[in-house]
Motif scaffolding. Structure first.
Motif, short mmCIF file in Angstrom:
data_model
loop_
_atom_site.label_atom_id
_atom_site.label_comp_id
_atom_site.label_asym_id
_atom_site.label_seq_id
_atom_site.Cartn_x
_atom_site.Cartn_y
_atom_site.Cartn_z
N UNK A 171 0.86 -1.19 0.00
CA UNK A 171 0.00 0.00 0.00
C UNK A 171 0.90 1.24 0.00
N UNK A 172 0.69 2.19 -0.91
CA UNK A 172 1.60 3.34 -1.03
C UNK A 172 1.45 4.32 0.12
N UNK A 173 2.55 5.01 0.43
CA UNK A 173 2.52 6.04 1.47
C UNK A 173 3.66 7.03 1.22
N UNK A 174 3.28 8.29 0.96
CA UNK A 174 4.24 9.36 0.71
C UNK A 174 4.10 10.42 1.80
N UNK A 175 5.14 11.26 1.95
CA UNK A 175 5.07 12.34 2.92
C UNK A 175 5.87 13.53 2.42
N UNK A 176 5.52 14.70 2.93
CA UNK A 176 6.24 15.93 2.62
C UNK A 176 6.06 16.89 3.79
N UNK B 65 4.76 21.93 9.25
CA UNK B 65 3.61 21.23 8.68
C UNK B 65 4.10 19.94 8.01
N UNK B 66 3.47 18.83 8.34
CA UNK B 66 3.84 17.53 7.79
C UNK B 66 2.58 16.89 7.19
N UNK B 67 2.65 16.54 5.93
CA UNK B 67 1.53 15.89 5.28
C UNK B 67 1.89 14.50 4.81
N UNK B 68 0.89 13.65 4.66
CA UNK B 68 1.11 12.30 4.13
C UNK B 68 -0.06 11.96 3.22
N UNK B 69 0.16 11.04 2.29
CA UNK B 69 -0.89 10.67 1.35
C UNK B 69 -0.49 9.43 0.57
N UNK B 70 -1.50 8.77 0.02
CA UNK B 70 -1.25 7.63 -0.86
C UNK B 70 -0.81 8.08 -2.24
N UNK B 71 -1.04 9.33 -2.59
CA UNK B 71 -0.61 9.90 -3.87
C UNK B 71 0.21 11.16 -3.62
N UNK B 72 1.37 11.28 -4.26
CA UNK B 72 2.17 12.50 -4.06
C UNK B 72 1.46 13.75 -4.55
#
Length: 575
Positions: free
Chosen positions: A128-133, A138-145
């Protein structure tokens, strides 16, 4: 659920802004957001599948997950079937290390309210994909960049190191992604953040800690049969199943396990131009029909029209499209046409016989006669003598020497001088990560988020039953002498499931197809390989090297240029 997203923002996240950002990945479903203080967590809802959140005094969590087995406390602590709750209970009680006792595919985000820490983690093999920036605190994460770009946490610009590494034919991996400022959480890893902007990360998947067990081949075969049937049953539950079926042992064993679990699947086998000798339909069709599965023979094109090339940026969502993309797209289209909701395959089977750990263990135990027999047996399979020698040398040589070897590897002529130096700086050993962890993860290089996206665009999940952690632990616990092919290639798999089907199982070598595809690309889409291609104009490749490379030596490697070139062309059109 079909994906997650969220934001840790000390100034307080906006529900509406996050929902709007998540809408760029609307193919995953309808975004649902919950905000608690400084943290927003979100998930995508699909028809008939509402997302599940954990919101208690101690925890706030969300996950894109399917949990197959969890420790008793986690399995009972929440509502039955609540996979998010099971993962959060493990994290509450034991932290990230407890994930090693969970058999699951997942990307999980957990906010520990007591310590005010956000933890992100991904399953062992990155299913399962997991990206972060992050930008500031502020820290975000998502399955799609692309969601992170829409949140304003990243620019969406291509990451040069990642793109050049892809152009050099390096496999995906590590924490870097295709986009500058966006990281990917690798399989088996976790990363944590606090509200002050501090972060730390680690590895929870530790295959080196699996203890060896004594037992006969028959004992292990009985247990493997039970576990693999359980693994396919949990992945098939509530789904219409498609199976990527080749002529090999691994997908054949999955087909038999599905039948034992009472599941009828649509098996999809790919065929090629007759003169290439790559097709496996004559091996796949009998085993499929004998076990009650439908059979679909999908012809993979050797020539790709321009319109199909134009699909690549959308299909893979990244400049790092898989080089042999017709294989991926034809399989995904066939599964969708069959009305499937999950695609299974036999990935992970090399864990049964992977030469490096098996031979190395035998040599270390001074079982030299058995090791010699094993090497001879491997050579009768898909592993050539140079491949075996390379892996054994990499396993036994000191780190500086293996590093030197990587630095001396020839690079494609389109890689510029400055990038050559940079690539060799990146080709370094993985520090303190154990040899066992490197070898196990190397046995499965399919943690390619682009393939998961191709399937999700068509409403399908992706699952690999052999990579169920219960199956993986069993394989790793087998004595090395039982994993050698001296008693038969993947003997335990034959004893567990294949039986008489084992004798004619052969996985065809697809190199002839790769070569024909590359030649058709060079002939029909020659502009991709001209010195004025977008890759050259943007400075990602050396124009002189691109225009004059030895087309026989670098023929297959040239396919790595196609996806990035199409991505840059789309950027040029979009402005």
């Amino acid at each position: 659920m079909s994906g997650i997203f969220g934001l840790l923002d000390p100034s307080g996240p906006s529900n509406r802004d996050i929902e709007r950002a998540a809408a760029v990945a609307g193919y995953r479903g309808h975004p649902v957001v919950r905000v608690v203080g400084q943290v927003a967590l979100g998930a995508f809802a699909r028809a008939g599948r509402e997302p599940s959140f954990v919101d208690t005094e101690a925890s706030f969590g969300v996950a894109d997950a399917r949990v197959d087995e969890a420790p008793p406390r986690a399995a009972a602590a929440r509502v039955v079937g609540d996979d998010v709750g099971k993962l959060v209970d493990v994290l509450e009680s034991r932290g990230a290390a407890g994930l090693d006792d969970v058999a699951a595919d997942f990307a999980v985000a957990w906010f520990d309210r007591r310590r005010r820490i956000l933890l992100l983690a991904r399953d062992a093999f990155g299913m399962r994909p997991l990206f972060l920036a992050r930008r500031g605190r502020r820290v975000g994460f998502a399955s799609d960049p692309q969601i992170l770009v829409a949140m304003g946490l990243a620019s969406g610009d291509t990451d040069r190191d990642s793109l050049v590494s892809h152009l050099a034919g390096r496999p995906p991996g590590g924490w870097s992604s295709a986009f500058h400022g966006v990281s990917r959480v690798p399989g088996g890893r976790w990363v944590a953040f606090d509200a002050d902007g501090r972060s730390w990360r680690g590895r929870w998947f530790r295959p080196e800690d699996v203890d060896e067990r004594r037992g006969s081949l028959e004992d292990f075969a009985i247990e493997l049969r039970e576990l693999l049937v359980e693994a396919v049953a949990s992945r098939a539950e509530g789904n219409r199943v498609a199976l990527a079926l080749s002529g090999g042992r691994d997908s054949g064993a999955v087909a038999i396990a599905l039948a034992l679990a009472g599941v009828s699947a649509t098996s999809i086998t790919q065929s090629f131009d007759d003169d290439l000798g790559c097709s496996e339909s004559h091996l796949a069709e009998p085993i499929a029909k004998e076990h009650g599965h439908g059979f679909v023979d999908v012809r993979v094109p050797s020539s790709v029209p321009a319109a199909e090339l134009g699909r690549l940026p959308v299909e893979f969502g990244s400049p790092l499209a898989v080089p042999v993309f017709p294989l991926a797209l034809s399989r995904a289209d066939a599964a969708a046409d069959a009305g499937a909701t999950v695609m299974l395959d036999g990935e992970g089977g090399d864990l049964f016989v992977a030469p490096p750990p098996v031979i190395l263990d035998l040599v270390r135990r001074r079982h030299l006669v058995v090791a010699t027999r094993a090497i001879a047996a491997y050579r009768r399979g898909p592993y050539s003598a140079p491949v075996i020698a390379k892996w054994i040398g990499k396993s036994l040589l000191p780190g500086p020497l293996t590093d030197l070897r990587e630095r001396l590897r020839p690079l494609p002529p389109w890689i510029g001088r400055g990038d050559r130096k940079r690539l060799r700086e990146l080709d370094t050993p993985r520090g303190s990560e154990s040899l066992a962890a490197q070898l196990v993860t190397a046995a499965y290089l399919g943690s390619d988020e682009g393939w998961e996206r191709c399937l999700r665009l068509r409403g399908l999940d992706y699952a690999c039953p052999i990579l169920d952690l219960r199956v993986v632990r069993l394989i790793l616990s087998m004595p090395p002498e039982l994993r050698t092919p001296a008693r038969g290639y993947k003997a335990v798999l034959a004893a567990a499931l294949l039986g008489s089907w084992d004798a004619d199982r052969v996985k065809a070598v697809q190199t002839p197809y790769f070569r024909r595809l590359a030649r058709s690309m060079l002939d029909e889409h020659s502009g991709i390989f001209f010195p004025d291609a977008s890759l050259a104009r943007r400075g990602y490749v050396d124009p002189a090297g691109l225009g004059s490379f030895d087309r026989e030596r670098w023929l297959i490697q040239s396919l790595y240029l196609v996806g990035p070139e199409m991505w840059l062309r789309r950027e040029d059109v979009d402005g």
